[in-house]
Design a protein around this motif. Structure first.
Motif, PDB file in Angstrom:
ATOM      1  N   UNK A  32       0.847  -1.187   0.000  1.00 40.20           N
ATOM      2  CA  UNK A  32       0.000   0.000   0.000  1.00 40.20           C
ATOM      3  C   UNK A  32       0.882   1.236   0.000  1.00 40.20           C
ATOM      4  N   UNK A  33       0.559   2.195  -0.871  1.00 37.73           N
ATOM      5  CA  UNK A  33       1.360   3.409  -0.982  1.00 37.73           C
ATOM      6  C   UNK A  33       0.464   4.614  -0.705  1.00 37.73           C
ATOM      7  N   UNK A  34       0.938   5.484   0.182  1.00 43.79           N
ATOM      8  CA  UNK A  34       0.210   6.686   0.590  1.00 43.79           C
ATOM      9  C   UNK A  34       1.018   7.912   0.208  1.00 43.79           C
ATOM     10  N   UNK A  35       0.328   8.984  -0.168  1.00 47.77           N
ATOM     11  CA  UNK A  35       1.005  10.235  -0.500  1.00 47.77           C
ATOM     12  C   UNK A  35       0.534  11.373   0.376  1.00 47.77           C
ATOM     13  N   UNK A  36       1.481  12.074   0.991  1.00 48.78           N
ATOM     14  CA  UNK A  36       1.174  13.297   1.727  1.00 48.78           C
ATOM     15  C   UNK A  36       1.323  14.414   0.708  1.00 48.78           C
ATOM     16  N   UNK A  37       0.210  14.737   0.019  1.00 52.70           N
ATOM     17  CA  UNK A  37       0.227  15.693  -1.085  1.00 52.70           C
ATOM     18  C   UNK A  37       0.076  17.098  -0.532  1.00 52.70           C
ATOM     19  N   UNK A  38       1.062  17.942  -0.815  1.00 53.76           N
ATOM     20  CA  UNK A  38       1.017  19.335  -0.372  1.00 53.76           C
ATOM     21  C   UNK A  38       1.046  20.265  -1.576  1.00 53.76           C
ATOM     22  N   UNK A  39       0.385  21.408  -1.406  1.00 54.70           N
ATOM     23  CA  UNK A  39       0.425  22.422  -2.457  1.00 54.70           C
ATOM     24  C   UNK A  39       1.480  23.471  -2.104  1.00 54.70           C
ATOM     25  N   UNK A  40       1.593  24.498  -2.915  1.00 52.74           N
ATOM     26  CA  UNK A  40       2.589  25.546  -2.708  1.00 52.74           C
ATOM     27  C   UNK A  40       2.399  26.347  -1.429  1.00 52.74           C
ATOM     28  N   UNK A  41       1.207  26.300  -0.850  1.00 50.28           N
ATOM     29  CA  UNK A  41       0.924  27.016   0.394  1.00 50.28           C
ATOM     30  C   UNK A  41       1.074  26.122   1.630  1.00 50.28           C
ATOM     31  N   UNK A  42       1.508  24.884   1.447  1.00 46.07           N
ATOM     32  CA  UNK A  42       1.695  23.974   2.572  1.00 46.07           C
ATOM     33  C   UNK A  42       0.434  23.246   2.997  1.00 46.07           C
ATOM     34  N   UNK A  74       3.548   4.639  -8.052  1.00 45.72           N
ATOM     35  CA  UNK A  74       2.232   4.170  -7.607  1.00 45.72           C
ATOM     36  C   UNK A  74       1.412   5.344  -7.106  1.00 45.72           C
ATOM     37  N   UNK A  75       2.009   6.201  -6.295  1.00 45.14           N
ATOM     38  CA  UNK A  75       1.240   7.314  -5.742  1.00 45.14           C
ATOM     39  C   UNK A  75       0.937   8.348  -6.815  1.00 45.14           C
ATOM     40  N   UNK A  76       1.812   8.523  -7.781  1.00 49.80           N
ATOM     41  CA  UNK A  76       1.524   9.423  -8.906  1.00 49.80           C
ATOM     42  C   UNK A  76       0.281   8.922  -9.636  1.00 49.80           C
ATOM     43  N   UNK A  77       0.241   7.618  -9.923  1.00 48.23           N
ATOM     44  CA  UNK A  77      -0.904   7.028 -10.621  1.00 48.23           C
ATOM     45  C   UNK A  77      -2.169   7.122  -9.781  1.00 48.23           C
ATOM     46  N   UNK A  78      -2.073   6.765  -8.501  1.00 49.86           N
ATOM     47  CA  UNK A  78      -3.258   6.780  -7.638  1.00 49.86           C
ATOM     48  C   UNK A  78      -3.845   8.182  -7.488  1.00 49.86           C
ATOM     49  N   UNK A  79      -2.997   9.183  -7.277  1.00 52.27           N
ATOM     50  CA  UNK A  79      -3.504  10.556  -7.150  1.00 52.27           C
ATOM     51  C   UNK A  79      -4.195  10.973  -8.445  1.00 52.27           C
ATOM     52  N   UNK A  86      -1.931  16.208 -10.978  1.00 53.91           N
ATOM     53  CA  UNK A  86      -0.581  15.762 -11.291  1.00 53.91           C
ATOM     54  C   UNK A  86       0.307  16.059 -10.092  1.00 53.91           C
ATOM     55  N   UNK A  87       1.105  15.082  -9.716  1.00 49.63           N
ATOM     56  CA  UNK A  87       1.979  15.238  -8.555  1.00 49.63           C
ATOM     57  C   UNK A  87       3.371  14.714  -8.862  1.00 49.63           C
ATOM     58  N   UNK A  88       4.310  15.144  -8.034  1.00 47.68           N
ATOM     59  CA  UNK A  88       5.688  14.682  -8.143  1.00 47.68           C
ATOM     60  C   UNK A  88       6.092  14.078  -6.796  1.00 47.68           C
ATOM     61  N   UNK A 110       4.370  16.489  -4.039  1.00 46.39           N
ATOM     62  CA  UNK A 110       4.095  17.878  -4.360  1.00 46.39           C
ATOM     63  C   UNK A 110       3.103  17.962  -5.510  1.00 46.39           C
ATOM     64  N   UNK A 111       2.072  18.774  -5.326  1.00 47.86           N
ATOM     65  CA  UNK A 111       1.094  19.038  -6.385  1.00 47.86           C
ATOM     66  C   UNK A 111       1.767  19.920  -7.428  1.00 47.86           C
ATOM     67  N   UNK A 112       1.737  19.488  -8.688  1.00 49.01           N
ATOM     68  CA  UNK A 112       2.395  20.250  -9.751  1.00 49.01           C
ATOM     69  C   UNK A 112       1.447  20.681 -10.869  1.00 49.01           C
ATOM     70  N   UNK A 113       0.178  20.254 -10.826  1.00 49.36           N
ATOM     71  CA  UNK A 113      -0.744  20.670 -11.877  1.00 49.36           C
ATOM     72  C   UNK A 113      -1.982  19.804 -11.934  1.00 49.36           C
ATOM     73  N   UNK A 114      -2.719  19.996 -13.009  1.00 45.49           N
ATOM     74  CA  UNK A 114      -3.945  19.235 -13.208  1.00 45.49           C
ATOM     75  C   UNK A 114      -5.139  19.936 -12.603  1.00 45.49           C
ATOM     76  N   UNK A 115      -6.314  19.437 -12.961  1.00 44.07           N
ATOM     77  CA  UNK A 115      -7.574  20.001 -12.476  1.00 44.07           C
ATOM     78  C   UNK A 115      -8.253  18.964 -11.589  1.00 44.07           C
ATOM     79  N   UNK A 116      -8.719  19.407 -10.435  1.00 41.99           N
ATOM     80  CA  UNK A 116      -9.364  18.504  -9.488  1.00 41.99           C
ATOM     81  C   UNK A 116     -10.662  17.958 -10.071  1.00 41.99           C
ATOM     82  N   UNK A 117     -10.694  16.642 -10.269  1.00 44.17           N
ATOM     83  CA  UNK A 117     -11.876  15.931 -10.759  1.00 44.17           C
ATOM     84  C   UNK A 117     -11.849  14.557 -10.105  1.00 44.17           C
ATOM     85  N   UNK A 118     -12.676  14.380  -9.067  1.00 45.27           N
ATOM     86  CA  UNK A 118     -12.600  13.154  -8.282  1.00 45.27           C
ATOM     87  C   UNK A 118     -13.225  11.954  -8.989  1.00 45.27           C
TER      88      UNK A 118
END
Length: 152
Positions: A32-42, A74-79, A86-88, A110-118
């Motif tokens: 199992x792979x988890x990502x702590x995804x943060x944006x430019x504002x933390x 894995x976390x890039x794909x899952x996000x 899009x994340x790095x 790190x969030x690097x782009x893309x549009x939020x669409x769940x």
């Protein structure tokens, strides 16, 4: 005597046959792979998961590695699948075994782009939160990762 025979046999079957023997003799695990995804504002990205317990529906993006997949990818794909973002992947922040048949891996992301669409099959809601203002019902292990502590 038996140990010598086994050692001799082991040397004779060198190569792919040894790997087959090891495969059958050892436990198999899902990763199992988890990502702590943060944006430019933390802020951190949390998802309200449809299939998680009702009292703990909020958590970080997670998923299982597929055969042959590098864990950071894995976390890039899952996000991407769960949110459209899009994340790095960054540094490894968690590695835990001891679950029945699962190993858990976590990365700073790190969030690097893309549009939020769940993905509405798995995810009910996605929001960015300040680490100091998280919603009720966040998985305990994910709270620890968000605050820079490795889950016990």
């Amino acid at each position: 005597m038996l140990n010598r025979l086994i050692a001799c046999l082991w040397r004779v079957i060198r190569g792919p046959m040894q790997w087959r023997v090891l495969w059958f003799a050892h436990a198999k695990f899902m990763v199992g792979v988890t990502g702590v995804v943060r944006d430019g504002d933390g802020r951190v990205l949390l998802l309200r998961h449809r299939m998680w317990p009702q009292d703990r529906p909020w958590g970080l993006p997670t998923g299982y590695a597929v055969k042959g997949e590098e864990l950071p990818l894995t976390i890039v794909r899952e996000v991407k699948e769960e949110t459209g973002l899009d994340v790095e992947p960054g540094r490894l922040v968690g590695l835990k075994s001891g679950y029945k048949l699962r190993v858990e891996v976590a990365y700073e992301v790190t969030h690097v782009g893309g549009t939020l669409k769940i993905d509405t099959f798995e995810i009910l809601e996605a929001q960015w939160f300040s680490p100091d203002s998280l919603p009720q019902g966040v998985q305990e292990s994910h709270l620890l990762l968000i605050h820079g502590k490795e889950p016990a």
